[in-house]
Design a protein around this motif. Structure first.
Motif, PDB file in Angstrom:
ATOM      1  N   UNK A 153       0.785  -1.144  -0.003  1.00  0.00           N
ATOM      2  CA  UNK A 153      -0.110   0.080  -0.036  1.00  0.00           C
ATOM      3  C   UNK A 153       0.834   1.231   0.180  1.00  0.00           C
ATOM      4  N   UNK A 154       0.593   1.976  -0.818  1.00  0.00           N
ATOM      5  CA  UNK A 154       1.230   3.262  -0.946  1.00  0.00           C
ATOM      6  C   UNK A 154       1.348   4.141   0.168  1.00  0.00           C
ATOM      7  N   UNK A 155       2.373   5.086   0.735  1.00  0.00           N
ATOM      8  CA  UNK A 155       2.295   5.674   1.766  1.00  0.00           C
ATOM      9  C   UNK A 155       1.986   7.173   1.292  1.00  0.00           C
ATOM     10  N   UNK A 156       2.359   8.282   2.145  1.00  0.00           N
ATOM     11  CA  UNK A 156       2.497   9.609   1.831  1.00  0.00           C
ATOM     12  C   UNK A 156       3.893   9.951   1.423  1.00  0.00           C
ATOM     13  N   UNK A 157       4.730   9.141   1.271  1.00  0.00           N
ATOM     14  CA  UNK A 157       6.329   9.270   1.006  1.00  0.00           C
ATOM     15  C   UNK A 157       6.671   8.700  -0.551  1.00  0.00           C
ATOM     16  N   UNK A 158       6.464   9.457  -1.543  1.00  0.00           N
ATOM     17  CA  UNK A 158       6.686   8.729  -2.781  1.00  0.00           C
ATOM     18  C   UNK A 158       7.880   8.431  -2.966  1.00  0.00           C
ATOM     19  N   UNK A 159       8.954   8.864  -2.364  1.00  0.00           N
ATOM     20  CA  UNK A 159      10.329   8.452  -2.752  1.00  0.00           C
ATOM     21  C   UNK A 159      10.660   7.379  -1.827  1.00  0.00           C
ATOM     22  N   UNK A 160       9.967   7.364  -0.781  1.00  0.00           N
ATOM     23  CA  UNK A 160      10.360   6.018   0.016  1.00  0.00           C
ATOM     24  C   UNK A 160       9.632   4.589  -0.634  1.00  0.00           C
ATOM     25  N   UNK A 161       8.407   5.086  -1.253  1.00  0.00           N
ATOM     26  CA  UNK A 161       7.795   4.120  -2.035  1.00  0.00           C
ATOM     27  C   UNK A 161       8.559   3.538  -3.088  1.00  0.00           C
ATOM     28  N   UNK A 162       9.112   4.343  -3.892  1.00  0.00           N
ATOM     29  CA  UNK A 162       9.738   3.916  -4.849  1.00  0.00           C
ATOM     30  C   UNK A 162      11.152   3.368  -4.759  1.00  0.00           C
ATOM     31  N   UNK A 163      11.758   3.709  -3.306  1.00  0.00           N
ATOM     32  CA  UNK A 163      12.826   2.952  -3.047  1.00  0.00           C
ATOM     33  C   UNK A 163      12.499   1.632  -2.722  1.00  0.00           C
ATOM     34  N   UNK A 164      11.142   1.296  -2.160  1.00  0.00           N
ATOM     35  CA  UNK A 164      10.811   0.011  -2.122  1.00  0.00           C
ATOM     36  C   UNK A 164      10.874  -0.677  -3.295  1.00  0.00           C
ATOM     37  N   UNK A 165      10.296  -0.259  -4.434  1.00  0.00           N
ATOM     38  CA  UNK A 165      10.208  -0.897  -5.684  1.00  0.00           C
ATOM     39  C   UNK A 165      11.465  -1.041  -6.226  1.00  0.00           C
ATOM     40  N   UNK A 166      12.570  -0.212  -6.245  1.00  0.00           N
ATOM     41  CA  UNK A 166      13.936  -0.491  -6.496  1.00  0.00           C
ATOM     42  C   UNK A 166      14.461  -1.594  -5.661  1.00  0.00           C
ATOM     43  N   UNK A 167      14.265  -1.867  -4.531  1.00  0.00           N
ATOM     44  CA  UNK A 167      14.744  -2.895  -3.611  1.00  0.00           C
ATOM     45  C   UNK A 167      14.045  -4.205  -4.419  1.00  0.00           C
ATOM     46  N   UNK A 168      12.908  -4.140  -4.755  1.00  0.00           N
ATOM     47  CA  UNK A 168      12.563  -5.438  -5.330  1.00  0.00           C
ATOM     48  C   UNK A 168      13.036  -5.821  -6.846  1.00  0.00           C
ATOM     49  N   UNK A 169      13.265  -4.491  -7.702  1.00  0.00           N
ATOM     50  CA  UNK A 169      13.635  -4.901  -9.077  1.00  0.00           C
ATOM     51  C   UNK A 169      15.263  -4.969  -9.406  1.00  0.00           C
ATOM     52  N   UNK A 170      15.864  -4.285  -8.419  1.00  0.00           N
ATOM     53  CA  UNK A 170      17.492  -4.049  -8.540  1.00  0.00           C
ATOM     54  C   UNK A 170      18.128  -5.133  -9.277  1.00  0.00           C
ATOM     55  N   UNK A 171      18.023  -6.450  -8.730  1.00  0.00           N
ATOM     56  CA  UNK A 171      18.819  -7.370  -9.447  1.00  0.00           C
ATOM     57  C   UNK A 171      17.918  -8.354 -10.466  1.00  0.00           C
ATOM     58  N   UNK A 172      17.052  -7.810 -11.108  1.00  0.00           N
ATOM     59  CA  UNK A 172      16.370  -8.527 -12.050  1.00  0.00           C
ATOM     60  C   UNK A 172      16.735  -8.267 -13.597  1.00  0.00           C
ATOM     61  N   UNK A 173      17.063  -9.167 -14.305  1.00  0.00           N
ATOM     62  CA  UNK A 173      17.579  -9.264 -15.619  1.00  0.00           C
ATOM     63  C   UNK A 173      16.390  -9.465 -16.606  1.00  0.00           C
ATOM     64  N   UNK A 174      16.150  -8.419 -17.284  1.00  0.00           N
ATOM     65  CA  UNK A 174      15.166  -8.578 -18.238  1.00  0.00           C
ATOM     66  C   UNK A 174      15.525  -9.370 -19.715  1.00  0.00           C
ATOM     67  N   UNK A 175      14.715  -9.431 -20.463  1.00  0.00           N
ATOM     68  CA  UNK A 175      15.071 -10.253 -21.674  1.00  0.00           C
ATOM     69  C   UNK A 175      16.181  -9.387 -22.522  1.00  0.00           C
ATOM     70  N   UNK A 176      16.274  -8.087 -22.326  1.00  0.00           N
ATOM     71  CA  UNK A 176      17.230  -7.231 -22.877  1.00  0.00           C
ATOM     72  C   UNK A 176      17.875  -6.520 -21.666  1.00  0.00           C
ATOM     73  N   UNK A 177      18.726  -6.954 -20.932  1.00  0.00           N
ATOM     74  CA  UNK A 177      19.375  -6.098 -19.599  1.00  0.00           C
ATOM     75  C   UNK A 177      19.496  -4.657 -19.771  1.00  0.00           C
ATOM     76  N   UNK A 178      20.024  -4.624 -20.877  1.00  0.00           N
ATOM     77  CA  UNK A 178      20.621  -3.161 -21.282  1.00  0.00           C
ATOM     78  C   UNK A 178      19.701  -2.178 -21.343  1.00  0.00           C
ATOM     79  N   UNK A 179      18.357  -2.690 -21.494  1.00  0.00           N
ATOM     80  CA  UNK A 179      17.430  -1.862 -21.654  1.00  0.00           C
ATOM     81  C   UNK A 179      16.550  -1.446 -20.497  1.00  0.00           C
ATOM     82  N   UNK A 180      17.123  -1.767 -19.152  1.00  0.00           N
ATOM     83  CA  UNK A 180      16.556  -1.748 -18.018  1.00  0.00           C
ATOM     84  C   UNK A 180      17.488  -1.076 -16.907  1.00  0.00           C
TER      85      UNK A 180
END
Length: 186
Positions: A153-180
């Motif tokens: 659930x989103x909070x009133x702190x957009x930057x903290x919310x996006x930091x949470x998203x970053x922590x989830x996606x940071x080590x993920x490799x897409x089909x074309x990793x150079x595009x992420x």
């Protein structure tokens, strides 16, 4: 039958697995899928939806849903959004959430398969406006895994919310990793 065929293709032929659980008990949420770097993402997402047997919807411009092929988009879980009205996209989608008893919107926060300098924030404001959680899932081609997070659930702190998203996606490799680049979500 579609479920059995999809499971066979997803697991046996393509060698993919799912790490985490899509929540069928929650009737409404925004499902963000990243990295979206290839045409392959859509068929993998459709196979995943068939494997988990939970309705996941998407939205598209209303013209896509006209004959002769519009029925295909509806059958795949599409809902048209009329962009000719004066309302904006976020408000139009929030209205869909308010009108439906069950709606799980799958959306790519990048908005493109090309390298996105920053994510589009519509998904974030849709979740806030509809008062629904965001469920993150990743196309991890490096491990052939659909990675799924718990509802957030989103909070009133957009930057903290996006930091949470970053922590989830940071080590993920897409089909074309150079595009992420997960470092530049905001």
């Amino acid at each position: 039958m579609i479920h059995v065929i999809s499971k066979f293709i997803f697991h046996k032929i393509l060698g993919w697995k799912i790490d985490g659980s899509f929540r069928g008990d929650i009737k409404k949420y925004v499902l963000i899928g990243a990295p979206h770097t290839s045409w392959k993402d859509f068929p993998i997402a459709i196979l995943t939806r068939n494997v988990i047997q939970i309705p996941i919807d998407f939205v598209g411009k209303a013209s896509l849903f006209k004959p002769p092929f519009g029925f295909i988009y509806r059958k795949l879980g599409g809902t048209p959004v009329d962009r000719t009205k004066s309302s904006n996209f976020v408000d139009s989608v929030v209205q869909i959430y308010n009108e439906k008893e069950e709606f799980r919107l799958g959306i790519s926060p990048e908005g493109t398969r090309k390298l996105a300098k920053k994510w589009k924030t519509g998904f974030y404001y849709i979740a806030k406006g509809a008062n629904v959680p965001i469920v993150m899932f990743a196309f991890d081609f490096g491990n052939k895994t659909i990675k799924v997070a718990e509802p957030f659930y989103t909070t009133h702190d957009k930057e903290a919310d996006f930091a949470h998203f970053l922590s989830f996606y940071k080590d993920v490799k897409g089909a074309k990793p150079e595009l992420f680049n997960a470092e530049n979500l905001l």
